[in-house]
Design an enzyme around this catalytic site. Structure first.
Site, PDB file in Angstrom:
ATOM      1  N   HIS A 159      -4.125  11.881   0.475  1.00 28.19           N
ATOM      2  CA  HIS A 159      -2.877  11.170   0.148  1.00 28.19           C
ATOM      3  C   HIS A 159      -2.928  10.741  -1.314  1.00 28.19           C
ATOM      4  O   HIS A 159      -2.443  11.461  -2.185  1.00 28.19           O
ATOM      5  CB  HIS A 159      -2.593  10.012   1.113  1.00 28.19           C
ATOM      6  CG  HIS A 159      -3.785   9.299   1.652  1.00 28.19           C
ATOM      7  ND1 HIS A 159      -4.687   8.609   0.864  1.00 28.19           N
ATOM      8  CD2 HIS A 159      -4.225   9.156   2.943  1.00 28.19           C
ATOM      9  CE1 HIS A 159      -5.619   8.071   1.621  1.00 28.19           C
ATOM     10  NE2 HIS A 159      -5.379   8.385   2.895  1.00 28.19           N
ATOM     11  N   GLU A 213      -8.683   0.274  -2.935  1.00 29.19           N
ATOM     12  CA  GLU A 213      -9.567   0.185  -1.779  1.00 29.19           C
ATOM     13  C   GLU A 213     -10.369   1.471  -1.638  1.00 29.19           C
ATOM     14  O   GLU A 213      -9.893   2.544  -2.012  1.00 29.19           O
ATOM     15  CB  GLU A 213      -8.754  -0.002  -0.493  1.00 29.19           C
ATOM     16  CG  GLU A 213      -7.875  -1.217  -0.448  1.00 29.19           C
ATOM     17  CD  GLU A 213      -7.093  -1.314   0.843  1.00 29.19           C
ATOM     18  OE1 GLU A 213      -6.605  -2.423   1.150  1.00 29.19           O
ATOM     19  OE2 GLU A 213      -6.955  -0.289   1.550  1.00 29.19           O
ATOM     20  N   HIS A 263      -5.543   3.542  -1.670  1.00 29.10           N
ATOM     21  CA  HIS A 263      -6.831   3.783  -1.009  1.00 29.10           C
ATOM     22  C   HIS A 263      -7.153   5.264  -1.135  1.00 29.10           C
ATOM     23  O   HIS A 263      -6.915   6.044  -0.206  1.00 29.10           O
ATOM     24  CB  HIS A 263      -6.763   3.358   0.453  1.00 29.10           C
ATOM     25  CG  HIS A 263      -8.076   3.377   1.160  1.00 29.10           C
ATOM     26  ND1 HIS A 263      -8.415   2.462   2.125  1.00 29.10           N
ATOM     27  CD2 HIS A 263      -9.149   4.203   1.061  1.00 29.10           C
ATOM     28  CE1 HIS A 263      -9.625   2.726   2.591  1.00 29.10           C
ATOM     29  NE2 HIS A 263     -10.092   3.790   1.953  1.00 29.10           N
ATOM     30  N   THR A 271      -8.020   6.497   9.325  1.00 30.91           N
ATOM     31  CA  THR A 271      -7.692   5.234   8.663  1.00 30.91           C
ATOM     32  C   THR A 271      -8.886   4.302   8.848  1.00 30.91           C
ATOM     33  O   THR A 271      -9.804   4.607   9.607  1.00 30.91           O
ATOM     34  CB  THR A 271      -6.402   4.624   9.241  1.00 30.91           C
ATOM     35  OG1 THR A 271      -6.043   3.465   8.472  1.00 30.91           O
ATOM     36  CG2 THR A 271      -6.571   4.236  10.700  1.00 30.91           C
ATOM     37  N   ASN A 300       0.854  -1.179   0.000  1.00 32.41           N
ATOM     38  CA  ASN A 300       0.000   0.000   0.000  1.00 32.41           C
ATOM     39  C   ASN A 300       0.898   1.239   0.000  1.00 32.41           C
ATOM     40  O   ASN A 300       1.705   1.431   0.919  1.00 32.41           O
ATOM     41  CB  ASN A 300      -0.904  -0.021   1.242  1.00 32.41           C
ATOM     42  CG  ASN A 300      -1.916   1.112   1.240  1.00 32.41           C
ATOM     43  OD1 ASN A 300      -1.604   2.246   0.901  1.00 32.41           O
ATOM     44  ND2 ASN A 300      -3.141   0.804   1.643  1.00 32.41           N
ATOM     45  N   GLY A 350       1.057  -1.254   4.306  1.00 32.87           N
ATOM     46  CA  GLY A 350       1.551   0.050   3.904  1.00 32.87           C
ATOM     47  C   GLY A 350       2.251   0.807   5.010  1.00 32.87           C
ATOM     48  O   GLY A 350       3.450   1.034   4.967  1.00 32.87           O
ATOM     49  N   HIS A 351       1.506   1.190   6.049  1.00 33.37           N
ATOM     50  CA  HIS A 351       2.056   2.064   7.075  1.00 33.37           C
ATOM     51  C   HIS A 351       3.309   1.472   7.725  1.00 33.37           C
ATOM     52  O   HIS A 351       4.352   2.124   7.798  1.00 33.37           O
ATOM     53  CB  HIS A 351       0.993   2.345   8.141  1.00 33.37           C
ATOM     54  CG  HIS A 351       1.451   3.286   9.204  1.00 33.37           C
ATOM     55  ND1 HIS A 351       1.458   4.652   9.044  1.00 33.37           N
ATOM     56  CD2 HIS A 351       1.942   3.047  10.451  1.00 33.37           C
ATOM     57  CE1 HIS A 351       1.928   5.218  10.141  1.00 33.37           C
ATOM     58  NE2 HIS A 351       2.229   4.272  11.011  1.00 33.37           N
ATOM     59  N   ARG A 404      -9.194   8.620  -0.965  1.00 35.40           N
ATOM     60  CA  ARG A 404     -10.312   9.110  -0.173  1.00 35.40           C
ATOM     61  C   ARG A 404     -10.907  10.351  -0.849  1.00 35.40           C
ATOM     62  O   ARG A 404     -10.237  10.988  -1.675  1.00 35.40           O
ATOM     63  CB  ARG A 404      -9.859   9.422   1.253  1.00 35.40           C
ATOM     64  CG  ARG A 404      -9.392   8.172   1.996  1.00 35.40           C
ATOM     65  CD  ARG A 404      -8.914   8.487   3.407  1.00 35.40           C
ATOM     66  NE  ARG A 404      -8.373   7.288   4.043  1.00 35.40           N
ATOM     67  CZ  ARG A 404      -9.110   6.390   4.697  1.00 35.40           C
ATOM     68  NH1 ARG A 404     -10.410   6.580   4.807  1.00 35.40           N
ATOM     69  NH2 ARG A 404      -8.560   5.328   5.236  1.00 35.40           N
ATOM     70  N   ARG A 412       4.767  18.413   0.883  1.00 35.62           N
ATOM     71  CA  ARG A 412       5.618  19.488   0.385  1.00 35.62           C
ATOM     72  C   ARG A 412       5.213  19.987  -1.002  1.00 35.62           C
ATOM     73  O   ARG A 412       5.834  20.919  -1.518  1.00 35.62           O
ATOM     74  CB  ARG A 412       7.080  19.009   0.330  1.00 35.62           C
ATOM     75  CG  ARG A 412       7.761  18.897   1.662  1.00 35.62           C
ATOM     76  CD  ARG A 412       8.057  20.256   2.270  1.00 35.62           C
ATOM     77  NE  ARG A 412       9.015  21.009   1.503  1.00 35.62           N
ATOM     78  CZ  ARG A 412      10.327  20.980   1.721  1.00 35.62           C
ATOM     79  NH1 ARG A 412      10.832  20.216   2.672  1.00 35.62           N
ATOM     80  NH2 ARG A 412      11.141  21.718   0.978  1.00 35.62           N
ATOM     81  N   HIS A 468      -4.116  -4.357   7.796  1.00 36.98           N
ATOM     82  CA  HIS A 468      -4.225  -3.312   8.817  1.00 36.98           C
ATOM     83  C   HIS A 468      -3.358  -3.646  10.022  1.00 36.98           C
ATOM     84  O   HIS A 468      -3.624  -4.591  10.758  1.00 36.98           O
ATOM     85  CB  HIS A 468      -5.662  -3.069   9.278  1.00 36.98           C
ATOM     86  CG  HIS A 468      -5.843  -1.664   9.801  1.00 36.98           C
ATOM     87  ND1 HIS A 468      -6.262  -0.622   9.009  1.00 36.98           N
ATOM     88  CD2 HIS A 468      -5.626  -1.140  11.025  1.00 36.98           C
ATOM     89  CE1 HIS A 468      -6.312   0.486   9.729  1.00 36.98           C
ATOM     90  NE2 HIS A 468      -5.917   0.208  10.952  1.00 36.98           N
ATOM     91  N   ASP A 469      -2.310  -2.866  10.183  1.00 36.84           N
ATOM     92  CA  ASP A 469      -1.348  -2.986  11.289  1.00 36.84           C
ATOM     93  C   ASP A 469      -0.533  -4.277  11.245  1.00 36.84           C
ATOM     94  O   ASP A 469       0.109  -4.639  12.244  1.00 36.84           O
ATOM     95  CB  ASP A 469      -2.050  -2.853  12.649  1.00 36.84           C
ATOM     96  CG  ASP A 469      -2.467  -1.418  12.933  1.00 36.84           C
ATOM     97  OD1 ASP A 469      -2.045  -0.522  12.184  1.00 36.84           O
ATOM     98  OD2 ASP A 469      -3.217  -1.194  13.898  1.00 36.84           O
TER      99      ASP A 469
END
Length: 237
Positions: free
Chosen positions: A50, A70, A43, A100, A7, A213-214, A45, A18, A190-191
Site C-alpha cells: 500500500h 508506523e 504504515h 494488518t 491513516n 484509517g480503515h 510494509r 489500478r 486499530h478498529d
C-alpha cells in the site's frame, strides 16, 4: 482535545489496485489536514503493498501537522525514518506477511532491542511510540524502553463494544492510568470508528492521539471525507 491522525494506507491500496495515481495520495493527505485532522499516519510494509517508501519521502513536503510513520523496525524501516525524520515513529511488531497489525510488543522480552532502536530515533529528534496490548506488565515494560509514548492496540475493545460489552474497555482504562502515572503519553489505534470513538475517548484518561484509517475511509464512501473527518473531531472534543 485528543488529536486525530488519519491513516492513509487504504488510499494507497486503492491507488495501487489500478496503477497510476488515482486517488492522489498526496492530495488526500493535504485535504485531511485542510479538513481539520491534526496529523497524517502511514504504515509502510516491506512489500510496499500500500504505502510505498517513496510515498513516505514525498509526504514530507505535504504534511504540515504531525507526521507519524508506523512499522516494524527492520533496518530498511529504520533507515527510512532516519531519512524522513517524521514527528513521531510508532514501532509495531508486524510479521512480513501480516494483513494488518495483530499484536502489541512484548516489552519485557524485547526490552534491549527496543531500547537501542528508541535511543537512535530520539537522538535524531523523533518522538517515539510503541504499540502495546492493554496489559499492565507491558505498560511497565514500555517505560523501561525509554519510549515517549505507547499506542494502545484497540482491536479487542472495538470487538467487545460491537457486541454491547462496554466492560471491554476496563483493561484500557487501567493501562492508561498506569501510563499516566509512569509519565508515558498515550495514543491509540486499530478498529476505532465513528461508532466507538466517543465512548473510548471519554473513558481513557490522558488520551493524546488516535490514529484511524480503515474505518474512516470506509465511512467516507458513504458520508464524504470532509464530513467524516469533522465527525471524528466533534467526537474527540
Amino acid at each position: 482535545m485528543t488529536k486525530l491522525s488519519v491513516n492513509i494506507n487504504k488510499i494507497a491500496t486503492l491507488r495501487n489496485s489500478r496503477g497510476g495515481n488515482v486517488p492522489d495520495l498526496l492530495k488526500v493527505a493535504a485535504d485531511v489536514q485542510k479538513f481539520g485532522a491534526q496529523g497524517v499516519t502511514i504504515h509502510p510494509r516491506p512489500d510496499e503493498r500500500h504505502i510505498r517508501y517513496q510515498d513516505a519521502r514525498d509526504l514530507v513536503s505535504v504534511v504540515h501537522t504531525e507526521y507519524n510513520i508506523e512499522g516494524n523496525p527492520v533496518k530498511k524501516f529504520i533507515d527510512l525514518v532516519l531519512e524522513v525524520k517524521p514527528t513521531q515513529v510508532t514501532l509495531v511488531p508486524d510479521a512480513d506477511d501480516a494483513i494488518t497489525s495483530n499484536a502489541g510488543w512484548d516489552t519485557v522480552k524485547h526490552k534491549s532491542f527496543l531500547q537501542d532502536v528508541i535511543a537512535e530515533f530520539k537522538s535524531n529528534g523523533i518522538r517515539t511510540s510503541i504499540f502495546v496490548d492493554p496489559v499492565l506488565e507491558m505498560i511497565e515494560g514500555a517505560k523501561e524502553t525509554g519510549t515517549d509514548r505507547i499506542e494502545l492496540y484497540t482491536e479487542a475493545f472495538a470487538h467487545e463494544y460491537s457486541l454491547g460489552n462496554t466492560a471491554g474497555i476496563d483493561h484500557y482504562v487501567a493501562s492508561a492510568k498506569l501510563a499516566n502515572e509512569l509519565g508515558l503519553g498515550i495514543n491509540a489505534g486499530h478498529d476505532l470508528s465513528l461508532d466507538n470513538i466517543k465512548f473510548f475517548k471519554e473513558n481513557i484518561p490522558g488520551l493524546l492521539e488516535v490514529s484511524i484509517g480503515h474505518a474512516l475511509v470506509a465511512e467516507s464512501l458513504y458520508l464524504g471525507l470532509e464530513n467524516v473527518v469533522n465527525m471524528y473531531l466533534q467526537k474527540l472534543k
